[in-house]
Structures are given as structure tokens and as C-alpha cells.
Design a protein around this motif. Structure first.
Motif, PDB file in Angstrom:
ATOM      1  N   LYS A 312      24.673 -28.355 -27.454  1.00  0.00           N
ATOM      2  CA  LYS A 312      23.745 -28.433 -26.333  1.00  0.00           C
ATOM      3  C   LYS A 312      24.102 -27.302 -25.372  1.00  0.00           C
ATOM      4  O   LYS A 312      25.171 -27.308 -24.747  1.00  0.00           O
ATOM      5  N   SER A 313      23.205 -26.317 -25.265  1.00  0.00           N
ATOM      6  CA  SER A 313      23.448 -25.147 -24.417  1.00  0.00           C
ATOM      7  C   SER A 313      22.348 -25.041 -23.372  1.00  0.00           C
ATOM      8  O   SER A 313      21.156 -25.027 -23.711  1.00  0.00           O
ATOM      9  N   THR A 314      22.752 -24.959 -22.112  1.00  0.00           N
ATOM     10  CA  THR A 314      21.785 -24.885 -21.022  1.00  0.00           C
ATOM     11  C   THR A 314      22.142 -23.739 -20.084  1.00  0.00           C
ATOM     12  O   THR A 314      23.310 -23.325 -19.994  1.00  0.00           O
ATOM     13  N   THR A 315      21.138 -23.250 -19.381  1.00  0.00           N
ATOM     14  CA  THR A 315      21.323 -22.212 -18.377  1.00  0.00           C
ATOM     15  C   THR A 315      20.196 -22.306 -17.361  1.00  0.00           C
ATOM     16  O   THR A 315      19.132 -22.885 -17.655  1.00  0.00           O
ATOM     17  N   GLU A 316      20.424 -21.738 -16.181  1.00  0.00           N
ATOM     18  CA  GLU A 316      19.374 -21.737 -15.165  1.00  0.00           C
ATOM     19  C   GLU A 316      18.456 -20.527 -15.336  1.00  0.00           C
ATOM     20  O   GLU A 316      17.250 -20.676 -15.511  1.00  0.00           O
ATOM     21  N   THR A 317      19.048 -19.341 -15.307  1.00  0.00           N
ATOM     22  CA  THR A 317      18.227 -18.121 -15.430  1.00  0.00           C
ATOM     23  C   THR A 317      18.731 -17.189 -16.522  1.00  0.00           C
ATOM     24  O   THR A 317      18.202 -16.086 -16.668  1.00  0.00           O
ATOM     25  N   GLY A 318      19.750 -17.601 -17.273  1.00  0.00           N
ATOM     26  CA  GLY A 318      20.307 -16.744 -18.310  1.00  0.00           C
ATOM     27  C   GLY A 318      19.615 -16.917 -19.648  1.00  0.00           C
ATOM     28  O   GLY A 318      18.415 -17.213 -19.721  1.00  0.00           O
ATOM     29  N   VAL A 319      20.362 -16.736 -20.727  1.00  0.00           N
ATOM     30  CA  VAL A 319      19.841 -16.867 -22.091  1.00  0.00           C
ATOM     31  C   VAL A 319      20.652 -17.940 -22.810  1.00  0.00           C
ATOM     32  O   VAL A 319      21.883 -17.863 -22.861  1.00  0.00           O
ATOM     33  N   ALA A 320      19.982 -18.918 -23.371  1.00  0.00           N
ATOM     34  CA  ALA A 320      20.653 -20.017 -24.059  1.00  0.00           C
ATOM     35  C   ALA A 320      20.382 -19.936 -25.560  1.00  0.00           C
ATOM     36  O   ALA A 320      19.236 -19.811 -25.990  1.00  0.00           O
ATOM     37  N   THR A 321      21.457 -20.014 -26.357  1.00  0.00           N
ATOM     38  CA  THR A 321      21.362 -20.005 -27.816  1.00  0.00           C
ATOM     39  C   THR A 321      22.368 -21.006 -28.359  1.00  0.00           C
ATOM     40  O   THR A 321      23.540 -20.991 -27.962  1.00  0.00           O
ATOM     41  N   ALA A 322      21.937 -21.831 -29.288  1.00  0.00           N
ATOM     42  CA  ALA A 322      22.840 -22.845 -29.833  1.00  0.00           C
ATOM     43  C   ALA A 322      23.724 -22.284 -30.940  1.00  0.00           C
ATOM     44  O   ALA A 322      24.945 -22.451 -30.917  1.00  0.00           O
ATOM     45  N   LEU A 323      23.141 -21.611 -31.931  1.00  0.00           N
ATOM     46  CA  LEU A 323      23.878 -21.048 -33.061  1.00  0.00           C
ATOM     47  C   LEU A 323      23.486 -19.581 -33.193  1.00  0.00           C
ATOM     48  O   LEU A 323      22.327 -19.269 -33.464  1.00  0.00           O
ATOM     49  N   TYR A 324      24.450 -18.684 -33.030  1.00  0.00           N
ATOM     50  CA  TYR A 324      24.168 -17.243 -32.950  1.00  0.00           C
ATOM     51  C   TYR A 324      25.080 -16.478 -33.898  1.00  0.00           C
ATOM     52  O   TYR A 324      26.254 -16.832 -34.083  1.00  0.00           O
ATOM     53  N   ALA A 325      24.539 -15.393 -34.482  1.00  0.00           N
ATOM     54  CA  ALA A 325      25.350 -14.473 -35.268  1.00  0.00           C
ATOM     55  C   ALA A 325      24.791 -13.064 -35.095  1.00  0.00           C
ATOM     56  O   ALA A 325      23.579 -12.867 -35.170  1.00  0.00           O
ATOM     57  N   ALA A 326      25.668 -12.111 -34.848  1.00  0.00           N
ATOM     58  CA  ALA A 326      25.226 -10.727 -34.729  1.00  0.00           C
ATOM     59  C   ALA A 326      24.718 -10.214 -36.071  1.00  0.00           C
ATOM     60  O   ALA A 326      23.868  -9.324 -36.122  1.00  0.00           O
ATOM     61  N   SER A 327      25.221 -10.778 -37.161  1.00  0.00           N
ATOM     62  CA  SER A 327      24.756 -10.409 -38.500  1.00  0.00           C
ATOM     63  C   SER A 327      23.873 -11.530 -39.065  1.00  0.00           C
ATOM     64  O   SER A 327      22.725 -11.644 -38.717  1.00  0.00           O
ATOM     65  N   TRP A 328      24.435 -12.392 -39.926  1.00  0.00           N
ATOM     66  CA  TRP A 328      23.637 -13.432 -40.598  1.00  0.00           C
ATOM     67  C   TRP A 328      24.058 -14.828 -40.173  1.00  0.00           C
ATOM     68  O   TRP A 328      25.248 -15.113 -40.035  1.00  0.00           O
ATOM     69  N   VAL A 329      23.080 -15.683 -40.009  1.00  0.00           N
ATOM     70  CA  VAL A 329      23.313 -17.122 -39.913  1.00  0.00           C
ATOM     71  C   VAL A 329      23.002 -17.719 -41.279  1.00  0.00           C
ATOM     72  O   VAL A 329      21.895 -17.531 -41.810  1.00  0.00           O
ATOM     73  N   VAL A 330      23.979 -18.406 -41.866  1.00  0.00           N
ATOM     74  CA  VAL A 330      23.825 -19.000 -43.193  1.00  0.00           C
ATOM     75  C   VAL A 330      24.131 -20.493 -43.087  1.00  0.00           C
ATOM     76  O   VAL A 330      25.236 -20.875 -42.672  1.00  0.00           O
ATOM     77  N   ILE A 331      23.177 -21.334 -43.463  1.00  0.00           N
ATOM     78  CA  ILE A 331      23.355 -22.789 -43.431  1.00  0.00           C
ATOM     79  C   ILE A 331      23.169 -23.306 -44.860  1.00  0.00           C
ATOM     80  O   ILE A 331      22.070 -23.298 -45.402  1.00  0.00           O
ATOM     81  N   ARG A 332      24.265 -23.759 -45.454  1.00  0.00           N
ATOM     82  CA  ARG A 332      24.227 -24.233 -46.845  1.00  0.00           C
ATOM     83  C   ARG A 332      24.191 -25.753 -46.926  1.00  0.00           C
ATOM     84  O   ARG A 332      23.536 -26.321 -47.792  1.00  0.00           O
ATOM     85  N   ASP A 333      24.913 -26.413 -46.041  1.00  0.00           N
ATOM     86  CA  ASP A 333      24.994 -27.872 -46.110  1.00  0.00           C
ATOM     87  C   ASP A 333      25.455 -28.394 -44.754  1.00  0.00           C
ATOM     88  O   ASP A 333      25.846 -27.622 -43.870  1.00  0.00           O
ATOM     89  N   GLY A 334      25.425 -29.707 -44.607  1.00  0.00           N
ATOM     90  CA  GLY A 334      25.842 -30.325 -43.362  1.00  0.00           C
ATOM     91  C   GLY A 334      24.660 -30.688 -42.485  1.00  0.00           C
ATOM     92  O   GLY A 334      23.518 -30.312 -42.741  1.00  0.00           O
ATOM     93  N   ILE A 335      24.950 -31.427 -41.442  1.00  0.00           N
ATOM     94  CA  ILE A 335      23.931 -31.863 -40.485  1.00  0.00           C
ATOM     95  C   ILE A 335      24.138 -31.101 -39.178  1.00  0.00           C
ATOM     96  O   ILE A 335      25.263 -31.023 -38.663  1.00  0.00           O
ATOM     97  N   LEU A 336      23.055 -30.569 -38.651  1.00  0.00           N
ATOM     98  CA  LEU A 336      23.121 -29.821 -37.401  1.00  0.00           C
ATOM     99  C   LEU A 336      22.076 -30.349 -36.420  1.00  0.00           C
ATOM    100  O   LEU A 336      20.899 -30.486 -36.782  1.00  0.00           O
ATOM    101  N   ASP A 337      22.521 -30.612 -35.212  1.00  0.00           N
ATOM    102  CA  ASP A 337      21.642 -31.037 -34.129  1.00  0.00           C
ATOM    103  C   ASP A 337      21.803 -30.005 -33.014  1.00  0.00           C
ATOM    104  O   ASP A 337      22.777 -30.042 -32.244  1.00  0.00           O
ATOM    105  N   LEU A 338      20.865 -29.081 -32.939  1.00  0.00           N
ATOM    106  CA  LEU A 338      20.968 -27.932 -32.046  1.00  0.00           C
ATOM    107  C   LEU A 338      19.872 -27.991 -30.991  1.00  0.00           C
ATOM    108  O   LEU A 338      18.697 -28.125 -31.334  1.00  0.00           O
TER     109      LEU A 338
END
Length: 421
Positions: A312-338
Motif C-alpha cells: 500500500k503506497s500513498t502520497t499527497e503530490t508525489g508519485v506512488a508505485t506499488a511494484l517497480y523495476a527499472a528493467s523488467w517486472v516478472v511475476i511467475r507465481d504467488g499472490i499479490l495485493d497491490l
């Protein structure tokens, strides 16, 4: 005959006179004639006067030539001897690199060697420091040099520090441990660190709860309560910060919170290289005023292979991102609540080069600010129709119909028996 005899006598006298004159006289006269010719060309005097002068002082003229006035200018002219680069010649030895020898380079190399000396310590408070390598056993800690492991067992203090302890350095948690540093990092390690154990670590820092530099951080198991809280605009807040290394979470319970009340950023989990979640229970909360609010981030790839992850990521006037990668985001398995909110264009997932999500999750909206991802498709029966990839439900429908008919038949028979009774 008398005339003949007189002539003979006269010739004899002449020959005798000639014999009395030394040969050197004739030689001197011949030598004198050469300078006479030279003087004629230089002075332009009459021949008679020149001859007289040259013959009268033949020897005196010769030494006069040895020290002519013309020679002195030649000796004086070598003012060239003064610029004879004596100044450069004197400067040359000064520049001769003797004052900055290569010894200083050797000293630098020595400094690098000193940096490799291992260090391990515990701060009880702002003034009490324990050198664990000298005092390997205490009431709430111990160090095993053979396994290269520091065990914390009910430790309460301000900071844990380690540097260059080797690639297999480990920290084992037993009991409940508390480390609080209001003006820095709670756990500060240079080099690799592996953490785990049946115990719990609560770490609170101003800039980061756990900071690992020039190495990898591996969490095998254990219970972690990590908090970073700051208002210093010159620093960000990190639950976990791995500089120049990977963060790998294999198992355990991890709660990370990062809050920045100033203009800086708040990061729950950050690794400069790769961040990999293989399993475990990971809960992250980040909040910022005008800076970046990022739950989980990586300077290279962010890879999720299992576990249960909530962000859970919050901001007032900035930039909010839950899952970030400068290259690749890879999701193979598991449960994610973003989930993200506030600021400009909050995103649940962002990959600088792309996002790959297993087909097990179905269609995913990458523009959403909140996502719940569960690989439900892979938990069902595998497809029997490889062309479309959809599960063939024909046989299941037939079996369900037959089951329903059987139940209806059983109900009919039971009702008949009840009527007869």
C-alpha cells in the motif's frame, strides 16, 4: 793568369761570407714576408715601411696575435653560457618526480588492504560499543568464528554494524530483538548478509531499518518488523536498502514501513540490482508528501516467484508505485495485493523495459492503480484443448448432469418408500 787568380780569390771570399751567415736568418726573412703581405692588405701602408716594420720586430708580432682583441668578444658573447639552461638544469632535478614517488601509490594499495579487515560491533547506546570480534560472547549475543554467524538473542540496542565479514556472514535471530537508531540506520552492513532464525527483529531507523552496501541481502526466514521514519530532505526513508547488490526473500514474515514527512522519498524495499521474492509473507506500507512513494523497487529486475505480497503506497503530490523495476517486472507465481493512491498517475505495476505476468493470472490491466493478482487459472484442471488454451468443460458438464439425475432418482425412491410406510 793574375786576373783568374783574383777572380777565384773573390769567389772564395764570398763563399766564406755566406757560410758565416746562419741559415735561420734566411728562414726568418722568409717567415717575415708572410705577415708582411697580410699587413699590406689590412693597413694599406707602403711596401717599404711594411717590410721594415716586419723585419725589425718579427718575433714580437707573433705573440701579439695570440691575444687579439677579437677573441675577447667571442668569450664575452657566450652570454649563451648564462642561459645555458642552468636554471632548467637546476629545476630538472626538482621536477624529477622524486618528491612524488610511486611510494604513495603503494600507500594507497595498503589502504585498500586495510579496508578488507573485518569489523563487527554492537552499540548498546550512543556511548557503549561492543567489539564482537574481541568479545565474542555476551548475555544477549554471541559470535561463532567457524560458522561466521552472529546470533542475537534478546538483544536491545541502538545499532548493529559489520563490514567485510566475508561472503558467508550470517545473522541468526532468537527471541525478541530490538534495535532503534533515531539518527541513522539500525542495521548497517558492508558486504553480504544472510538473515534468519526462529526469532524476531524489530528495527527502527531514521534513514533505513536495514542497510546493506556492496553485497547481497538474503532473508531465509524469521520475523521482521522494519520501520524508517524521517523528515530530513537530504535523505530518503527505506525499510530495507541494498546498495550495489540483490535482495532475496526466501521465506519468513516481513513487515516494512517507510514514511517521509518532508520532500524526500519513501521506499519499503529497494535493491540497486535485482529484487527476488521466492516465498514468505511480505507486507509493505509507504507514504510521502511530495516525493516518491514506492512499495517494492529494483534498479534492475523485480521478480516474484511465490509467497503472499501486499503493498500500500500513498502520497499527497508525489508519485506512488506499488511494484517497480527499472528493467523488467516478472511475476511467475504467488499472490499479490497491490494498491496505490494520491499524486500523479499512481500505478500498481511499472516496468521500465516491460512487464511479464504468467498466463495463470489471466488478463491484467497494467494501467490500474490497484491490482489483486492470484494465479487461479493454474490451480484448475489443465487444458485439453491446446489450440485455444481454454479448459474443455464437456466431460465435467456430463458428469454433473449424471450426478444430478442420480440424486433425483434417489429422492424419488425415498419418497415412494415413505408413502408405503
Amino acid at each position: 793568369m793574375k786576373k783568374m787568380s783574383k777572380l777565384m780569390a773573390l769567389l772564395l771570399v764570398v763563399m766564406m761570407v755566406l757560410m758565416l751567415i746562419p741559415v735561420s736568418t734566411f728562414a726568418a726573412e722568409e717567415v717575415v714576408e708572410e705577415p708582411t703581405l697580410v699587413v699590406l692588405e689590412v693597413e694599406g701602408a707602403p711596401v717599404d715601411e711594411v717590410l721594415n716594420t716586419a723585419v725589425e720586430t718579427p718575433a714580437a708580432e707573433t705573440p701579439a696575435v695570440e691575444t687579439p682583441a677579437a677573441v675577447e668578444p667571442v668569450a664575452a658573447a657566450p652570454a649563451v653560457e648564462t642561459p645555458a639552461a642552468e636554471t632548467p638544469a637546476a629545476d630538472a632535478p626538482v621536477v624529477a618526480v622524486a618528491e612524488a614517488p610511486v611510494i604513495e601509490t603503494a600507500a594507497d594499495e595498503g589502504t585498500i588492504e586495510v579496508k578488507a579487515v573485518p569489523a563487527l560491533g554492537l552499540w548498546r547506546d550512543a556511548t557503549t560499543f561492543i567489539d564482537v570480534l574481541l568479545n565474542t560472547v555476551g548475555a544477549d549475543y554471541s559470535y561463532d568464528a567457524i560458522t561466521n554467524a552472529l546470533t542475537l538473542n534478546g538483544f536491545v540496542g541502538k545499532q548493529v554494524v559489520a563490514a567485510d565479514m566475508g561472503s558467508n556472514f550470517a545473522m541468526i535471530l532468537k527471541g525478541e530483538n530490538l534495535v532503534v537508531n533515531p539518527d541513522g540506520c539500525a542495521v548497517e552492513v558492508v558486504g553480504n548478509l544472510t538473515m534468519g532464525g526462529p526469532g524476531e527483529l524489530t528495527a527502527v531507523g531514521e534513514y533505513s531499518a536495514i542497510h546493506v552496501m556492496d553485497g547481497d541481502l538474503v532473508l531465509n526466514d524469521g520475523d521482521y518488523e522494519l520501520t524508517a521514519l524521517t523528515s530530513d530532505n537530504t535523505h530518503n526513508a527505506y525499510g530495507i536498502l541494498v546498495d550495489n547488490g540483490d535482495l532475496i526473500i526466501n521465506d519468513g514474515w516481513l513487515d516494512a514501513t517507510a514514511v517521509h514527512t518532508g520532500t524526500g522519498g519513501a521506499y519499503g524495499l529497494w535493491a540497486d540490482n535485482d529484487l527476488v521474492i521466492n516465498g514468505g509473507d511480505v507486507d509493505v506500507i509507504t507514504d510521502s508528501v511530495s516525493g516518491q512513494s514506492m512499495g517494492i523497487g529494483a534498479g534492475d529486475d523485480a521478480i516474484v516467484k511465490g509467497g503472499y505480497t501486499t503493498v500500500k503506497s500513498t502520497t499527497e503530490t508525489g508519485v506512488a508505485t506499488a511494484l517497480y523495476a527499472a528493467s523488467w517486472v516478472v511475476i511467475r507465481d504467488g499472490i499479490l495485493d497491490l494498491c496505490t493512491s494520491g499524486g500523479v498517475n499512481p500505478l500498481a505495476i511499472y516496468g521500465g523495459e516491460g512487464v511479464w505476468i504468467s498466463p495463470c493470472y489471466g488478463d491484467v490491466d497494467l494501467t490500474a492503480s490497484c491490482l489483486y493478482l492470484e494465479p487461479y487459472l493454474c490451480y484448475q484442471k489443465s487444458s485439453s484443448n491446446p489450440k485455444t488454451g481454454t479448459q474443455d468443460m464437456g466431460q465435467d458438464a456430463l458428469m454433473a448432469t449424471m450426478g444430478l439425475l442420480a440424486l433425483m432418482g434417489m429422492a424419488y425412491l425415498i419418497s415412494k418408500k415413505e408413502i408405503k410406510a
